[in-house]
Design a protein around this motif. Structure first.
Motif, short mmCIF file in Angstrom:
data_model
loop_
_atom_site.label_atom_id
_atom_site.label_comp_id
_atom_site.label_asym_id
_atom_site.label_seq_id
_atom_site.Cartn_x
_atom_site.Cartn_y
_atom_site.Cartn_z
N MET A 8 48.01 103.52 -4.61
CA MET A 8 49.43 103.18 -4.72
C MET A 8 50.23 104.42 -5.09
SD MET A 8 49.78 99.48 -6.54
CE MET A 8 48.43 99.67 -7.68
N ASN A 9 51.44 104.47 -4.61
CA ASN A 9 52.28 105.59 -5.00
C ASN A 9 53.74 105.15 -5.00
OD1 ASN A 9 52.73 105.47 -2.21
ND2 ASN A 9 51.05 106.91 -1.86
N GLY A 10 54.61 106.05 -5.41
CA GLY A 10 56.04 105.79 -5.42
C GLY A 10 56.39 104.57 -6.26
N LEU A 11 57.33 103.78 -5.74
CA LEU A 11 57.85 102.63 -6.47
C LEU A 11 56.74 101.62 -6.78
CD1 LEU A 11 60.36 101.33 -7.64
CD2 LEU A 11 60.75 100.25 -5.41
N LEU A 12 55.86 101.41 -5.80
CA LEU A 12 54.76 100.47 -6.02
C LEU A 12 53.90 100.88 -7.20
CD1 LEU A 12 53.24 99.37 -2.58
CD2 LEU A 12 54.13 97.91 -4.41
N GLY A 13 53.68 102.20 -7.29
CA GLY A 13 52.87 102.73 -8.39
C GLY A 13 53.53 102.49 -9.74
N LEU A 14 54.87 102.51 -9.75
CA LEU A 14 55.59 102.26 -11.00
C LEU A 14 55.55 100.78 -11.35
CD1 LEU A 14 58.79 104.49 -10.58
CD2 LEU A 14 56.94 104.80 -12.24
N LEU A 15 55.67 99.94 -10.32
CA LEU A 15 55.67 98.50 -10.56
C LEU A 15 54.29 98.00 -10.93
CD1 LEU A 15 57.96 97.31 -7.62
CD2 LEU A 15 58.50 97.28 -10.07
N PHE A 16 53.28 98.56 -10.26
CA PHE A 16 51.90 98.13 -10.50
C PHE A 16 51.07 99.36 -10.86
CE2 PHE A 16 53.70 95.32 -7.26
CZ PHE A 16 53.59 94.10 -7.89
N PRO A 17 51.19 99.84 -12.08
CA PRO A 17 50.43 101.05 -12.44
C PRO A 17 48.94 100.80 -12.26
CG PRO A 17 51.38 100.02 -14.40
CD PRO A 17 51.93 99.29 -13.22
N ALA A 18 48.23 101.82 -11.81
CA ALA A 18 46.79 101.67 -11.57
C ALA A 18 46.04 101.69 -12.89
CB ALA A 18 46.31 102.79 -10.67
N HIS A 19 44.99 100.91 -12.95
CA HIS A 19 44.16 100.85 -14.15
C HIS A 19 42.71 101.12 -13.78
CE1 HIS A 19 47.33 99.40 -16.77
NE2 HIS A 19 47.71 98.60 -15.78
N CYS A 20 42.01 101.77 -14.70
CA CYS A 20 40.58 102.03 -14.50
C CYS A 20 39.83 100.70 -14.44
CB CYS A 20 40.06 102.89 -15.65
SG CYS A 20 38.26 103.07 -15.63
N ALA A 21 38.99 100.54 -13.40
CA ALA A 21 38.22 99.30 -13.25
C ALA A 21 37.16 99.17 -14.34
CB ALA A 21 37.57 99.25 -11.87
#
Ligand SMILES: [Zn+2]
Ligand SMILES: [Zn+2]
Length: 232
Positions: free
Chosen positions: A1-14
């Protein structure tokens, strides 16, 4: 994910849930403690082998005479990987099968599999009763993710006939006996002359993969190798 999506759904370590950079499945710490398999290994069953040289066959493989050509495992079933597999199976965190399939995919780079043409991925099936209890087959989910990532087709060629119950109380010989004839080809499935790659989450004794490989070879498959995420 990047950009706005990345801000809305920040990535988390599995592995640990910490925030990570977009497009990463694992944080640096989890990546660092990931218990990757390292040579020297038994080239047949990937059992870590003490010493300095890889061996073509460990004593157990020699005795067992497995039907598969070899089984590649990516990581040892320890630490963060073991926890994640448990979270999938017993915590129903099915989303974890995607990052786990990302790890599984690294197994295709193993020297034993490189240059070997694969016609289809064959997930190890669950017995229908077990499937009803659990509602998903983790091996099939892993194979599906792998297929979407690299374009290899999934061939759901096998079915599990007998409910083998829990295997943990049995010794190695008992497990093999228990699994004999437990797997068979699905009706109207043709695997003749295909080079197949069995997919499962964990290899423990090799007995399940052995029984699956035997059924596929009996059905006319040209060759059967195996790839599992973890090795117990
Ligand atoms: Zn982490
Ligand atoms: Zn071995």
């Amino acid at each position: 994910m990047n950009g706005l999506l990345g801000l809305l759904f920040p990535a988390h370590c599995a592995g640990c849930g910490r925030s990570v950079e977009a497009n990463l499945d694992f944080c640096g710490d989890c990546e660092e403690i990931m218990p990757f398999m390292r040579e020297p290994l038994c080239q047949k069953c990937s059992h870590p082998f003490p010493g300095t040289h890889a061996v073509p066959e460990c004593p157990n493989c020699h005795e067992a005479g497995f039907a598969f050509e070899f089984a590649v495992s990516v990581v040892q079933s320890r630490k963060v990987v073991r926890e994640m597999i448990h979270r999938v199976k017993y915590g129903r965190e099915i989303w974890l099968t995607r990052p786990l399939a990302g790890l599984l995919r690294r197994g295709l780079d193993d020297h034993r599999l490189r240059g070997f043409s694969i016609d289809a991925l064959v997930p190890v099936p669950l017995h229908p009763r077990r499937l009803r209890e659990r509602e998903f087959n983790q091996a099939a989910l892993l194979a599906g993710h792998l297929s979407r990532a690299n374009g290899l087709p999934v061939c759901d060629a096998l079915q599990r006939l007998r409910y083998t119950g829990t295997q943990t109380a049995l010794d190695r010989r008992g497990r093999r006996q228990n699994l004999r004839n437990a797997f068979t080809l699905r009706q109207n499935t043709d695997v003749s002359d295909l080079n197949l790659l069995l997919i499962d989450d964990v290899l423990t004794t090799g007995a399940t993969l052995d029984a699956c490989a035997a059924a596929l070879l009996e059905g006319g498959a040209a060759s059967v190798r195996a790839l599992t995420l973890a090795r117990g």
